[in-house]
Motif scaffolding. Sequence first.
Motif, short mmCIF file in Angstrom:
data_model
loop_
_atom_site.label_atom_id
_atom_site.label_comp_id
_atom_site.label_asym_id
_atom_site.label_seq_id
_atom_site.Cartn_x
_atom_site.Cartn_y
_atom_site.Cartn_z
N GLN A 169 39.18 -40.47 19.65
CA GLN A 169 38.94 -41.86 19.31
C GLN A 169 37.87 -42.45 20.22
O GLN A 169 37.76 -42.05 21.38
N PRO A 170 37.07 -43.37 19.70
CA PRO A 170 36.06 -44.01 20.55
C PRO A 170 36.71 -44.72 21.73
O PRO A 170 37.85 -45.18 21.65
N ALA A 171 35.99 -44.79 22.84
CA ALA A 171 36.51 -45.48 24.02
C ALA A 171 36.63 -46.97 23.76
O ALA A 171 35.90 -47.55 22.93
N LEU A 172 37.55 -47.60 24.47
CA LEU A 172 37.70 -49.05 24.34
C LEU A 172 36.49 -49.75 24.97
O LEU A 172 35.97 -49.31 26.00
N THR A 173 36.07 -50.83 24.34
CA THR A 173 34.97 -51.62 24.88
C THR A 173 35.48 -52.47 26.04
O THR A 173 36.70 -52.67 26.19
N PRO A 174 34.57 -53.00 26.88
CA PRO A 174 35.00 -53.88 27.97
C PRO A 174 35.84 -55.06 27.48
O PRO A 174 36.83 -55.44 28.11
N ARG A 175 35.45 -55.65 26.35
CA ARG A 175 36.22 -56.78 25.81
C ARG A 175 37.60 -56.34 25.36
O ARG A 175 38.60 -57.04 25.59
N GLU A 176 37.70 -55.16 24.74
CA GLU A 176 39.00 -54.66 24.32
C GLU A 176 39.89 -54.37 25.53
O GLU A 176 41.10 -54.61 25.50
N LEU A 177 39.29 -53.86 26.60
CA LEU A 177 40.06 -53.64 27.83
C LEU A 177 40.54 -54.95 28.42
O LEU A 177 41.66 -55.03 28.94
N ASP A 178 39.70 -55.99 28.34
CA ASP A 178 40.12 -57.31 28.82
C ASP A 178 41.35 -57.79 28.05
O ASP A 178 42.32 -58.28 28.65
#
Length: 211
Positions: A147-156
């Motif tokens: 799966q694609p890595a989580l974006t910085p916003r998704e990690l937030d």
Amino acid sequence: MTTSENPVRLLLCDDHAVVRAGLRALLASAPDIDVIGEAGSGPEAVALAARLHPDVVLMDLQLGGDMDGIEATRRITATPGPHVLVLTTYDTDADITRAIAAGATGYLLKAERPEELFAAIHAAAQGRTALSPPIADRVMNRMRNPQPALTPRELDILTQLAQGLGNREIARALHVSEATVKTHLGRIYDKLGVDNRAAAVSVANNQRLLK
């Protein structure tokens, strides 16, 4: 190699007494497997594993009370000791990921044939991975198509989620709309292979995505 003179010492853990009785009766037909104890809860399984020193703990995932099979597996495998073989009806990516991350040696579905269960128990006793064919297929598919890595916003957003905040509170904290939070949550669930908030946080913790 395990023989009838040196059978696999097995601890059963399932919160349904009828299921435990059925498993015990089934395993009694295997001369090279010796059921040395039964647990009806996570804490009981952890305590019995420490006291009885089984070779394998046959662990259900969904247990009543405050400790599920994942947490019980994590505690049992935290120190050198028995191997844990998960036996469950649940085959979601989230359950598989969490069980393996917790230290399970194998993951078997309750729909498997008895001979498959016996073979998996022996494999687990020797520290070898034992997976039901559908589970193996899913694991291999995830490895081939990560799966694609989580974006910085998704990690937030995931970090806020782990703190127990609701969508409205997350939106306020990050200065975005609730609709944006919901959109990001949907993408987070897809990437982590889960379908709810609790599972997302659990997988994120297991994969050390949270600071």
